[in-house]
Design a protein around this motif. Structure first.
Motif, PDB file in Angstrom:
ATOM      1  N   VAL A   1       0.864  -1.180   0.000  1.00 17.42           N
ATOM      2  CA  VAL A   1       0.000   0.000   0.000  1.00 17.42           C
ATOM      3  C   VAL A   1       0.901   1.230   0.000  1.00 17.42           C
ATOM      4  CG1 VAL A   1      -1.705   1.308   1.315  1.00 17.42           C
ATOM      5  CG2 VAL A   1      -1.874  -1.192   1.190  1.00 17.42           C
ATOM      6  N   TRP A   2       0.713   2.103  -0.980  1.00 15.65           N
ATOM      7  CA  TRP A   2       1.600   3.251  -1.146  1.00 15.65           C
ATOM      8  C   TRP A   2       0.977   4.577  -0.718  1.00 15.65           C
ATOM      9  CZ3 TRP A   2       6.582   2.306  -2.205  1.00 15.65           C
ATOM     10  CH2 TRP A   2       6.922   1.104  -2.843  1.00 15.65           C
ATOM     11  N   ARG A   3      -0.348   4.643  -0.645  1.00 11.30           N
ATOM     12  CA  ARG A   3      -0.994   5.908  -0.305  1.00 11.30           C
ATOM     13  C   ARG A   3      -0.618   6.331   1.104  1.00 11.30           C
ATOM     14  NH1 ARG A   3      -3.141   9.143  -4.058  1.00 11.30           N
ATOM     15  NH2 ARG A   3      -4.231  10.111  -2.316  1.00 11.30           N
ATOM     16  N   PRO A   4      -0.061   7.542   1.290  1.00 10.42           N
ATOM     17  CA  PRO A   4       0.415   7.968   2.608  1.00 10.42           C
ATOM     18  C   PRO A   4      -0.638   7.879   3.710  1.00 10.42           C
ATOM     19  CG  PRO A   4       1.197   9.478   0.928  1.00 10.42           C
ATOM     20  CD  PRO A   4       0.231   8.547   0.248  1.00 10.42           C
ATOM     21  N   GLU A   5      -1.876   8.252   3.395  1.00  9.61           N
ATOM     22  CA  GLU A   5      -2.914   8.244   4.422  1.00  9.61           C
ATOM     23  C   GLU A   5      -3.327   6.839   4.835  1.00  9.61           C
ATOM     24  OE1 GLU A   5      -5.074   8.556   0.416  1.00  9.61           O
ATOM     25  OE2 GLU A   5      -3.226   9.333   1.346  1.00  9.61           O
ATOM     26  N   GLN A   6      -3.008   5.837   3.998  1.00  4.20           N
ATOM     27  CA  GLN A   6      -3.356   4.454   4.315  1.00  4.20           C
ATOM     28  C   GLN A   6      -2.218   3.723   5.014  1.00  4.20           C
ATOM     29  OE1 GLN A   6      -4.474   2.867   0.468  1.00  4.20           O
ATOM     30  NE2 GLN A   6      -6.511   3.785   0.538  1.00  4.20           N
ATOM     31  N   ILE A   7      -1.028   4.311   5.079  1.00  4.72           N
ATOM     32  CA  ILE A   7       0.117   3.616   5.701  1.00  4.72           C
ATOM     33  C   ILE A   7       0.010   3.571   7.223  1.00  4.72           C
ATOM     34  CG2 ILE A   7       2.631   3.668   5.964  1.00  4.72           C
ATOM     35  CD1 ILE A   7       2.737   4.755   3.035  1.00  4.72           C
ATOM     36  N   PRO A   8      -0.203   4.646   7.987  1.00  2.00           N
ATOM     37  CA  PRO A   8      -0.238   6.048   7.583  1.00  2.00           C
ATOM     38  C   PRO A   8       1.090   6.753   7.875  1.00  2.00           C
ATOM     39  CG  PRO A   8      -1.236   5.802   9.741  1.00  2.00           C
ATOM     40  CD  PRO A   8      -0.720   4.438   9.354  1.00  2.00           C
ATOM     41  N   VAL A   9       1.355   7.790   7.030  1.00  2.00           N
ATOM     42  CA  VAL A   9       2.489   8.685   7.248  1.00  2.00           C
ATOM     43  C   VAL A   9       2.016  10.094   6.917  1.00  2.00           C
ATOM     44  CG1 VAL A   9       3.350   8.174   4.902  1.00  2.00           C
ATOM     45  CG2 VAL A   9       4.869   9.242   6.587  1.00  2.00           C
ATOM     46  N   ASP A  10       2.406  11.042   7.717  1.00  4.55           N
ATOM     47  CA  ASP A  10       1.912  12.410   7.588  1.00  4.55           C
ATOM     48  C   ASP A  10       2.781  13.216   6.616  1.00  4.55           C
ATOM     49  OD1 ASP A  10       0.406  14.652   7.952  1.00  4.55           O
ATOM     50  OD2 ASP A  10       1.246  15.184   9.900  1.00  4.55           O
ATOM     51  N   LEU A  11       2.702  12.811   5.336  1.00  2.00           N
ATOM     52  CA  LEU A  11       3.417  13.515   4.273  1.00  2.00           C
ATOM     53  C   LEU A  11       2.488  13.632   3.068  1.00  2.00           C
ATOM     54  CD1 LEU A  11       6.952  11.847   4.484  1.00  2.00           C
ATOM     55  CD2 LEU A  11       6.420  14.244   4.992  1.00  2.00           C
ATOM     56  N   PRO A  12       2.632  14.692   2.273  1.00  4.22           N
ATOM     57  CA  PRO A  12       1.723  14.894   1.144  1.00  4.22           C
ATOM     58  C   PRO A  12       2.102  14.042  -0.067  1.00  4.22           C
ATOM     59  CG  PRO A  12       3.323  16.673   1.228  1.00  4.22           C
ATOM     60  CD  PRO A  12       3.585  15.809   2.435  1.00  4.22           C
ATOM     61  N   GLY A  13       1.197  14.034  -1.052  1.00  2.00           N
ATOM     62  CA  GLY A  13       1.470  13.358  -2.314  1.00  2.00           C
ATOM     63  C   GLY A  13       0.812  11.998  -2.404  1.00  2.00           C
ATOM     64  N   ALA A  14       0.911  11.401  -3.598  1.00  2.00           N
ATOM     65  CA  ALA A  14       0.312  10.088  -3.839  1.00  2.00           C
ATOM     66  C   ALA A  14       1.193   8.956  -3.315  1.00  2.00           C
ATOM     67  CB  ALA A  14       0.065   9.898  -5.333  1.00  2.00           C
ATOM     68  N   ARG A  15       2.521   9.175  -3.276  1.00  2.00           N
ATOM     69  CA  ARG A  15       3.461   8.173  -2.758  1.00  2.00           C
ATOM     70  C   ARG A  15       4.619   8.880  -2.074  1.00  2.00           C
ATOM     71  NH1 ARG A  15       4.981   3.146  -6.463  1.00  2.00           N
ATOM     72  NH2 ARG A  15       6.444   4.624  -7.379  1.00  2.00           N
ATOM     73  N   VAL A  16       5.200   8.206  -1.117  1.00  2.00           N
ATOM     74  CA  VAL A  16       6.401   8.718  -0.450  1.00  2.00           C
ATOM     75  C   VAL A  16       7.555   7.806  -0.874  1.00  2.00           C
ATOM     76  CG1 VAL A  16       7.522   9.196   1.761  1.00  2.00           C
ATOM     77  CG2 VAL A  16       5.063   9.620   1.495  1.00  2.00           C
ATOM     78  N   VAL A  17       8.256   8.203  -1.906  1.00  2.00           N
ATOM     79  CA  VAL A  17       9.356   7.408  -2.470  1.00  2.00           C
ATOM     80  C   VAL A  17      10.573   8.319  -2.621  1.00  2.00           C
ATOM     81  CG1 VAL A  17      10.177   6.063  -4.436  1.00  2.00           C
ATOM     82  CG2 VAL A  17       7.805   5.826  -3.673  1.00  2.00           C
ATOM     83  N   GLY A  18      11.624   8.044  -1.845  1.00  2.00           N
ATOM     84  CA  GLY A  18      12.825   8.859  -1.890  1.00  2.00           C
ATOM     85  C   GLY A  18      12.578  10.296  -1.463  1.00  2.00           C
ATOM     86  N   THR A  19      11.669  10.459  -0.520  1.00  2.00           N
ATOM     87  CA  THR A  19      11.274  11.793  -0.073  1.00  2.00           C
ATOM     88  C   THR A  19      12.233  12.299   1.000  1.00  2.00           C
ATOM     89  OG1 THR A  19       8.959  11.324  -0.553  1.00  2.00           O
ATOM     90  CG2 THR A  19       9.414  13.137   0.981  1.00  2.00           C
ATOM     91  N   PRO A  20      12.796  13.493   0.837  1.00  2.00           N
ATOM     92  CA  PRO A  20      13.716  14.024   1.859  1.00  2.00           C
ATOM     93  C   PRO A  20      12.952  14.509   3.096  1.00  2.00           C
ATOM     94  CG  PRO A  20      13.471  15.592   0.055  1.00  2.00           C
ATOM     95  CD  PRO A  20      12.725  14.367  -0.344  1.00  2.00           C
TER      96      PRO A  20
ATOM     97  N   ALA B   1      10.929   0.365  -6.395  1.00  2.00           N
ATOM     98  CA  ALA B   1      10.417   1.710  -6.670  1.00  2.00           C
ATOM     99  C   ALA B   1      11.542   2.696  -6.948  1.00  2.00           C
ATOM    100  CB  ALA B   1       9.578   2.194  -5.485  1.00  2.00           C
ATOM    101  N   ALA B   2      12.711   2.463  -6.343  1.00  2.00           N
ATOM    102  CA  ALA B   2      13.862   3.356  -6.541  1.00  2.00           C
ATOM    103  C   ALA B   2      14.719   2.951  -7.735  1.00  2.00           C
ATOM    104  CB  ALA B   2      14.716   3.368  -5.276  1.00  2.00           C
ATOM    105  N   GLY B   3      14.360   1.841  -8.408  1.00  2.00           N
ATOM    106  CA  GLY B   3      15.135   1.372  -9.541  1.00  2.00           C
ATOM    107  C   GLY B   3      16.402   0.630  -9.165  1.00  2.00           C
ATOM    108  N   LEU B   4      16.479   0.174  -7.916  1.00  2.00           N
ATOM    109  CA  LEU B   4      17.676  -0.516  -7.430  1.00  2.00           C
ATOM    110  C   LEU B   4      17.579  -2.036  -7.605  1.00  2.00           C
ATOM    111  CD1 LEU B   4      18.034   1.536  -4.133  1.00  2.00           C
ATOM    112  CD2 LEU B   4      19.382   1.808  -6.230  1.00  2.00           C
ATOM    113  N   CYS B   5      16.373  -2.563  -7.691  1.00  2.00           N
ATOM    114  CA  CYS B   5      16.122  -3.981  -7.935  1.00  2.00           C
ATOM    115  C   CYS B   5      15.034  -4.086  -8.991  1.00  2.00           C
ATOM    116  CB  CYS B   5      15.677  -4.702  -6.660  1.00  2.00           C
ATOM    117  SG  CYS B   5      16.926  -4.811  -5.365  1.00  2.00           S
ATOM    118  N   ALA B   6      14.948  -5.245  -9.647  1.00  2.00           N
ATOM    119  CA  ALA B   6      13.977  -5.437 -10.714  1.00  2.00           C
ATOM    120  C   ALA B   6      12.685  -6.056 -10.183  1.00  2.00           C
ATOM    121  CB  ALA B   6      14.570  -6.330 -11.802  1.00  2.00           C
ATOM    122  N   ARG B   7      11.590  -5.674 -10.776  1.00  2.00           N
ATOM    123  CA  ARG B   7      10.283  -6.243 -10.449  1.00  2.00           C
ATOM    124  C   ARG B   7      10.250  -7.714 -10.867  1.00  2.00           C
ATOM    125  NH1 ARG B   7       5.324  -3.214 -10.006  1.00  2.00           N
ATOM    126  NH2 ARG B   7       3.791  -4.580  -9.017  1.00  2.00           N
TER     127      ARG B   7
END
Length: 279
Positions: A126-145, A235-241
């Protein structure tokens, strides 16, 4: 009151298991805190109740060492499958287990008359921040500083039945995980707490990981955390799906495949000892 238990572990992620198909366990939250103590109790990362289910072979309820109830544990569910198979409750190679995160399907690995491990269909991340939950904006939190404990990190957040925060670092062995894990827990980003994975990429199909679990601190392994680490790496391109990735943990190794529709995790399940607890 005396209750029989089985101490089992998956890659050193150890729990005390009670057969609630036969017995009733009183005050499990208090019991988890009492028995998990490694000096004054049996010792473990928590307790697991193997309960009746109307929709699966059994229902798993897990309590962390601090008494909080968790939703899912990838290492514990393999041990539940082993117990059901070895005890004769469900002598099948495919076993379903109900959890607070839904019904999970296990393909058991059998050696002789005993189950020695399993491949678990963990479901999709589950990637949606509000469903994780994590208090950050956007559709996904991937490599977010973000800034945590006065330091800057790039984080990837997702849920594998419980909340995870994955941090990629050049090396992980010398980290002060007690301090770091506490910093992430107290950051205010995670309203329900978080499991934080610190991950070193060893290659396109190999990761090294240490984990600080909410309610337990650093554990030798975390099944959902290993799944989260692989999904974050993809998601970061470090491993293959859809490639098997070995995740090296302090207690052993798990194999994770982030397939197109779900995540599969494979690992061992072992009995440490059996006994009777005074509760």
């Amino acid at each position: 009151m005396q209750l029989p238990f089985v101490k089992m572990h998956g890659c050193g992620n150890d729990y005390i298991y009670f057969d609630c198909l036969k017995h009733t366990v009183p005050k499990p939250a208090s019991l988890a805190k009492q028995l998990s103590d490694r000096h004054f109790g049996i010792g473990g990362d928590g307790i697991v109740l193997i309960c009746p289910s109307s929709v699966a072979a059994a229902r798993m309820r897990m309590y962390n060492a601090d008494g909080s109830e968790g939703k899912m544990c990838g290492n514990a569910i393999r041990c539940v499958g082993k117990y059901l198979y070895d005890s004769g409750y469900c002598k099948k190679r495919q076993i379903t287990v109900e959890t607070a995160s839904g019904i999970k399907t296990l393909q058991m690995q059998i050696a002789g008359s005993r189950a020695v491990g399993a491949t678990v269909d963990m479901g999709p991340p589950v990637w949606r921040p509000e469903q994780i939950p994590v208090d950050l904006p956007g559709a996904r939190v991937v490599g977010t500083p973000v800034k945590v404990g006065g330091r800057r990190y790039e984080i990837t957040c997702l849920s594998m039945g419980n909340p995870h925060c994955v941090v990629f670092l050049p090396a992980v062995e010398q980290l002060d995980l007690v301090s770091l894990g506490r910093d992430f827990e107290r950051s205010g980003l995670f309203p329900q707490g978080v499991n934080t994975e610190f991950v070193q990429v060893l290659g396109p199909d190999q990761l090294r990981m240490r984990v600080h679990e909410r309610g337990s601190g650093e554990t030798l392994a975390c099944g959902t955390g290993a799944c989260a680490a692989v999904c974050a790496a993809v998601a970061a391109g470090l491993c293959a799906r859809n490639t098997e990735v070995q995740v090296q943990l302090r207690g052993g190794a798990l194999t994770v495949r982030y397939a197109p529709e779900t995540v599969y995790m494979t690992g061992p399940a072992e009995v440490a000892f059996t006994g009777t607890a005074e509760v």
